[in-house]
Design a protein around this motif. Sequence first.
Motif, PDB file in Angstrom:
ATOM      1  N   MET A  49      -6.585  -3.511  15.943  1.00  0.00           N
ATOM      2  CA  MET A  49      -7.008  -2.580  14.913  1.00  0.00           C
ATOM      3  C   MET A  49      -8.269  -3.116  14.226  1.00  0.00           C
ATOM      4  O   MET A  49      -8.370  -4.320  13.976  1.00  0.00           O
ATOM      5  CB  MET A  49      -5.888  -2.397  13.871  1.00  0.00           C
ATOM      6  N   PRO A  82     -10.403  -3.887  11.067  1.00  0.00           N
ATOM      7  CA  PRO A  82     -10.030  -4.124   9.667  1.00  0.00           C
ATOM      8  C   PRO A  82     -10.357  -2.925   8.782  1.00  0.00           C
ATOM      9  O   PRO A  82     -11.365  -2.241   8.984  1.00  0.00           O
ATOM     10  CB  PRO A  82     -10.875  -5.340   9.286  1.00  0.00           C
ATOM     11  N   THR A 122     -10.729  -7.536   4.537  1.00  0.00           N
ATOM     12  CA  THR A 122     -10.543  -8.731   5.330  1.00  0.00           C
ATOM     13  C   THR A 122     -11.523  -9.818   4.891  1.00  0.00           C
ATOM     14  O   THR A 122     -12.492  -9.544   4.171  1.00  0.00           O
ATOM     15  CB  THR A 122     -10.727  -8.422   6.823  1.00  0.00           C
ATOM     16  N   TRP A 127      -6.009  -9.254  12.915  1.00  0.00           N
ATOM     17  CA  TRP A 127      -6.415  -7.846  12.980  1.00  0.00           C
ATOM     18  C   TRP A 127      -6.640  -7.426  14.427  1.00  0.00           C
ATOM     19  O   TRP A 127      -6.261  -6.319  14.830  1.00  0.00           O
ATOM     20  CB  TRP A 127      -7.690  -7.628  12.168  1.00  0.00           C
ATOM     21  N   ASP A 179      -3.272  -6.981  16.200  1.00  0.00           N
ATOM     22  CA  ASP A 179      -2.279  -6.204  15.433  1.00  0.00           C
ATOM     23  C   ASP A 179      -1.036  -7.015  15.069  1.00  0.00           C
ATOM     24  O   ASP A 179       0.060  -6.463  14.967  1.00  0.00           O
ATOM     25  CB  ASP A 179      -1.847  -4.945  16.199  1.00  0.00           C
ATOM     26  N   PHE A 214      -2.148  -8.589   9.227  1.00  0.00           N
ATOM     27  CA  PHE A 214      -3.221  -7.861   8.562  1.00  0.00           C
ATOM     28  C   PHE A 214      -3.497  -8.553   7.225  1.00  0.00           C
ATOM     29  O   PHE A 214      -2.737  -8.406   6.268  1.00  0.00           O
ATOM     30  CB  PHE A 214      -2.825  -6.397   8.389  1.00  0.00           C
ATOM     31  N   THR A 215      -4.574  -9.333   7.203  1.00  0.00           N
ATOM     32  CA  THR A 215      -4.897 -10.166   6.046  1.00  0.00           C
ATOM     33  C   THR A 215      -5.936  -9.472   5.182  1.00  0.00           C
ATOM     34  O   THR A 215      -6.976  -9.020   5.678  1.00  0.00           O
ATOM     35  CB  THR A 215      -5.445 -11.530   6.506  1.00  0.00           C
ATOM     36  N   THR A 274       2.552  -9.361   8.048  1.00  0.00           N
ATOM     37  CA  THR A 274       2.779  -9.869   9.395  1.00  0.00           C
ATOM     38  C   THR A 274       3.854  -9.046  10.083  1.00  0.00           C
ATOM     39  O   THR A 274       4.930  -8.815   9.524  1.00  0.00           O
ATOM     40  CB  THR A 274       3.225 -11.343   9.347  1.00  0.00           C
ATOM     41  N   ALA A 307       0.803   0.095   4.742  1.00  0.00           N
ATOM     42  CA  ALA A 307       1.576  -0.335   5.908  1.00  0.00           C
ATOM     43  C   ALA A 307       2.580   0.730   6.338  1.00  0.00           C
ATOM     44  O   ALA A 307       2.752   0.985   7.538  1.00  0.00           O
ATOM     45  CB  ALA A 307       2.296  -1.649   5.606  1.00  0.00           C
ATOM     46  N   LEU A 319       1.047   1.775   9.841  1.00  0.00           N
ATOM     47  CA  LEU A 319       1.563   0.836  10.836  1.00  0.00           C
ATOM     48  C   LEU A 319       2.916   1.231  11.414  1.00  0.00           C
ATOM     49  O   LEU A 319       3.496   0.471  12.186  1.00  0.00           O
ATOM     50  CB  LEU A 319       1.685  -0.569  10.220  1.00  0.00           C
TER      51      LEU A 319
END
Length: 199
Positions: free
Chosen positions: A1, A3, A15, A61, A64, A67-68, A85, A119, A123
């Motif tokens: 993905m 960012p 990010t 990222w 996947d 995602f920070t 995570t 999320a 996600l």
Amino acid sequence: MEPVTLTTGRLVLRTVGPADTEAVYAAAQDPETQRWISQFPSPYLREHARQFTEQFAPDGWADDSMFTFGVFLPSGELTGMLGITMRSLGVAEIGFWATKEHRGNGYITEATTTATRWAFTALSVDRIEWRAEVGNTPSRAVAERAGFTIEGTLRSAINNKGVRRDCWVGSLLPSDLALPSTAPYLPAPPQPPHPTQPT
């Protein structure tokens, strides 16, 4: 993905990259942060910050897996870090920390609320878990203010710098934010009290 960048009334969640290495390194020098964040080496060196901003965060990222988000003021000042995570199908775990200078302003709670909503909608996540070592009351306060239900204590569930420790665990579901789930959820019915064993 690719960012994404999320915004709130006070914050920009984006990010991190090489330009953020020094800010991450400086924030990670705080003894309280090193004490409670099990993934933090101690001492925390510039090479650790560089690895985080140039490899760990971008790789998460790209595949996947994690995602920070750096949590920044609009001025560009770092106020903390947040990561989501993926743990299993439909389940993710959130972790976060605040810089010493910006604790107590509600920034991480605000970021957590924004990131968890993202999320759930982006996600296909149906459960987000939060875990923190028992005693990390600031982290627990953030989780509770963000709507997490504290579910209990897990024994020996965290390895913090070579020492196994107990942790609290909580969860947030889409329904807690009035969002739909991707899969139906059937809660367990109330259970009768366990009969007392004779002594």
